[in-house]
Design a protein around this motif. Structure first.
Motif, PDB file in Angstrom:
ATOM      1  N   LEU A 189      -4.193   9.773   7.820  1.00  0.00           N
ATOM      2  CA  LEU A 189      -5.586  10.012   7.400  1.00  0.00           C
ATOM      3  C   LEU A 189      -6.518   9.983   8.619  1.00  0.00           C
ATOM      4  O   LEU A 189      -7.497  10.722   8.683  1.00  0.00           O
ATOM      5  CB  LEU A 189      -6.028   8.946   6.385  1.00  0.00           C
ATOM      6  CG  LEU A 189      -5.414   9.075   4.981  1.00  0.00           C
ATOM      7  CD1 LEU A 189      -5.670   7.816   4.156  1.00  0.00           C
ATOM      8  CD2 LEU A 189      -5.957  10.308   4.259  1.00  0.00           C
ATOM      9  N   ALA A 190      -6.176   9.122   9.572  1.00  0.00           N
ATOM     10  CA  ALA A 190      -7.013   9.007  10.779  1.00  0.00           C
ATOM     11  C   ALA A 190      -6.689  10.104  11.792  1.00  0.00           C
ATOM     12  O   ALA A 190      -7.319  10.190  12.844  1.00  0.00           O
ATOM     13  CB  ALA A 190      -6.807   7.633  11.412  1.00  0.00           C
ATOM     14  N   GLN A 219      -2.272   5.622   6.589  1.00  0.00           N
ATOM     15  CA  GLN A 219      -3.557   5.328   7.236  1.00  0.00           C
ATOM     16  C   GLN A 219      -3.661   6.079   8.570  1.00  0.00           C
ATOM     17  O   GLN A 219      -4.711   6.605   8.924  1.00  0.00           O
ATOM     18  CB  GLN A 219      -3.717   3.811   7.480  1.00  0.00           C
ATOM     19  CG  GLN A 219      -3.792   2.989   6.196  1.00  0.00           C
ATOM     20  CD  GLN A 219      -4.803   3.539   5.206  1.00  0.00           C
ATOM     21  OE1 GLN A 219      -5.932   3.859   5.554  1.00  0.00           O
ATOM     22  NE2 GLN A 219      -4.391   3.697   3.956  1.00  0.00           N
ATOM     23  N   GLU A 220      -2.559   6.135   9.299  1.00  0.00           N
ATOM     24  CA  GLU A 220      -2.547   6.845  10.585  1.00  0.00           C
ATOM     25  C   GLU A 220      -2.673   8.357  10.382  1.00  0.00           C
ATOM     26  O   GLU A 220      -3.298   9.050  11.169  1.00  0.00           O
ATOM     27  CB  GLU A 220      -1.259   6.518  11.356  1.00  0.00           C
ATOM     28  CG  GLU A 220      -1.168   5.079  11.792  1.00  0.00           C
ATOM     29  CD  GLU A 220      -2.341   4.658  12.680  1.00  0.00           C
ATOM     30  OE1 GLU A 220      -2.398   5.092  13.839  1.00  0.00           O
ATOM     31  OE2 GLU A 220      -3.210   3.908  12.182  1.00  0.00           O
ATOM     32  N   GLN A 280      -4.490  11.616  -2.149  1.00  0.00           N
ATOM     33  CA  GLN A 280      -5.040  12.129  -0.879  1.00  0.00           C
ATOM     34  C   GLN A 280      -4.974  13.654  -0.831  1.00  0.00           C
ATOM     35  O   GLN A 280      -5.859  14.302  -0.273  1.00  0.00           O
ATOM     36  CB  GLN A 280      -4.278  11.534   0.309  1.00  0.00           C
ATOM     37  CG  GLN A 280      -4.507  10.051   0.544  1.00  0.00           C
ATOM     38  CD  GLN A 280      -3.622   9.182  -0.325  1.00  0.00           C
ATOM     39  OE1 GLN A 280      -3.048   9.625  -1.319  1.00  0.00           O
ATOM     40  NE2 GLN A 280      -3.508   7.926   0.045  1.00  0.00           N
ATOM     41  N   GLY A 294       0.805  -1.233   0.000  1.00  0.00           N
ATOM     42  CA  GLY A 294       0.000   0.000   0.000  1.00  0.00           C
ATOM     43  C   GLY A 294       0.825   1.263   0.000  1.00  0.00           C
ATOM     44  O   GLY A 294       0.282   2.348  -0.183  1.00  0.00           O
ATOM     45  N   PRO A 310       1.053   1.963   5.729  1.00  0.00           N
ATOM     46  CA  PRO A 310       0.393   2.012   7.045  1.00  0.00           C
ATOM     47  C   PRO A 310       0.500   3.393   7.698  1.00  0.00           C
ATOM     48  O   PRO A 310      -0.440   3.829   8.381  1.00  0.00           O
ATOM     49  CB  PRO A 310       1.154   0.984   7.884  1.00  0.00           C
ATOM     50  CG  PRO A 310       1.959   0.171   6.931  1.00  0.00           C
ATOM     51  CD  PRO A 310       2.048   0.891   5.629  1.00  0.00           C
TER      52      PRO A 310
END
Ligand code: ASP
Length: 326
Positions: free
Chosen positions: A195-196, A192-193, A212, A41, A189
């Motif tokens: 984005l969160a 993802q963090e 993004q 990813g 990964p």
């Protein structure tokens, strides 16, 4: 060996026991593993999957990406350095191949002489990005905040030696303030963090940030190349935004274990050069701000020379910073 016995040998699946010459002329007779030393990813993974698919079409065998992330890309590199030099295990790695020999003083493989080069693949800008609600909108505002908040801010990277680590080092030394570093097995990964909203900042290849940024899911402050990136025309270069020292272009290359026969390297190299011209690959790379190298650079000789020059370029910088992984 007679033609019949060759056929019999191959027919029983014992090709691996054939003479090297036979194994080479028959290459590739089974799927090839392309090791990516970062998590799925992320940007290195994205480059690898695009190139692997096109190379597989060219070679008539699938090229299967295997993610072996961790320790800044050294676990995956070790796996390939220690593999049989038969062309069935390859490594797609980035600029870390040039910094790891200095950053890591104890490695279970020879980081300089343990590989055959096959060819360079891409040149990729980095982007300095932040979580969507990061309380700064420009590079100068971000710098002021980093200087004020320091360790209260989290900077995500893919371990020591990763491109995100190098870019972070440059940033922190330029602004003279250290943030808390949070390492991941890859920037897939880590994204993802981000984005969160669980980490604050990251520096990552455009391959992993362009979509993004365009979707407004993360903030961007600058690209790290001397020129703006066509895929992100409104994003200033770091120099334009007042931080000229934040300049780094990431490159990827393809490697095989030391001792892989030259005819095999040439066959893989031919497939790599064809993949880099594949219209689907070219288009997707362009969408992600990722530039395939000119054909003449996707060769073993150019790649080796470039890689060795990059090792020499980074060595004094790392030594002067005095920051080692071990
Ligand atoms: N872009 C990452 C880095 O080197 C690695 C990855 O591809 O996940 O920081």
């Amino acid at each position: 060996m007679t033609a019949i016995s060759k056929r019999a040998l191959l027919g029983t699946g014992l090709a691996a026991l054939a003479t090297p010459a036979l194994a080479q002329s028959n290459y590739p007779s089974r799927p090839i593993t392309m090791v990516v030393p970062f998590a799925a990813g992320g940007p290195t993974d994205t480059v690898a999957r695009l190139v692997a698919e096109a190379m597989g079409r060219e070679l008539g065998q699938s090229v299967v990406v295997e993610n072996v992330g961790g320790a800044g890309g050294t676990l995956g590199a070790a796996r390939v350095a220690q593999a049989r030099p038969d062309g069935y295990t390859l490594l797609l790695h980035h600029i870390g191949m040039a910094t790891i020999p200095t950053l890591y003083r104890r490695l279970p493989y020879d980081a300089v002489n343990g590989f055959e080069t096959i060819g360079l693949i891409t040149a990729v800008p980095m982007t300095l990005v932040a979580k969507k609600n990061f309380p700064a909108n420009t590079l100068q505002e971000a710098i002021a905040l980093i200087r004020r908040e320091r360790e209260n801010l989290n900077y995500a990277n893919a371990g020591i030696g990763a491109a995100s680590h190098l870019c972070g080092l440059l940033l922190m030394s330029q602004v003279d303030a250290a943030m808390t570093t949070v390492p991941f097995r890859g920037t897939g990964p880590a994204m993802q963090e981000l984005l969160a909203g669980r980490v604050d900042l990251m520096c990552d290849q455009t391959t992993n940030t362009t979509e993004q940024i365009r979707a407004g899911e993360i903030k961007v402050f600058a690209v790290t190349t001397p020129e703006r990136v066509p895929a992100l025309p409104n994003v200033p270069t770091a120099a334009e935004a007042g931080l000229p020292g934040l300049e780094v272009t990431i490159w990827h290359g393809l490697y095989a274990p030391k001792g892989t026969p030259r005819p095999v390297i040439d066959r893989v190299g031919q497939a790599l050069r064809a993949a880099l011209k594949d219209p689907k690959v070219v288009q997707r790379f362009a969408d992600l701000g990722t530039t395939p190298v000119p054909e003449a650079q996707a060769t073993p000789e150019f790649h080796r020379q470039f890689w060795q020059a990059e090792i020499a370029r980074w060595r004094p910088l790392i030594q002067a910073a005095g920051q080692y992984a071990d």
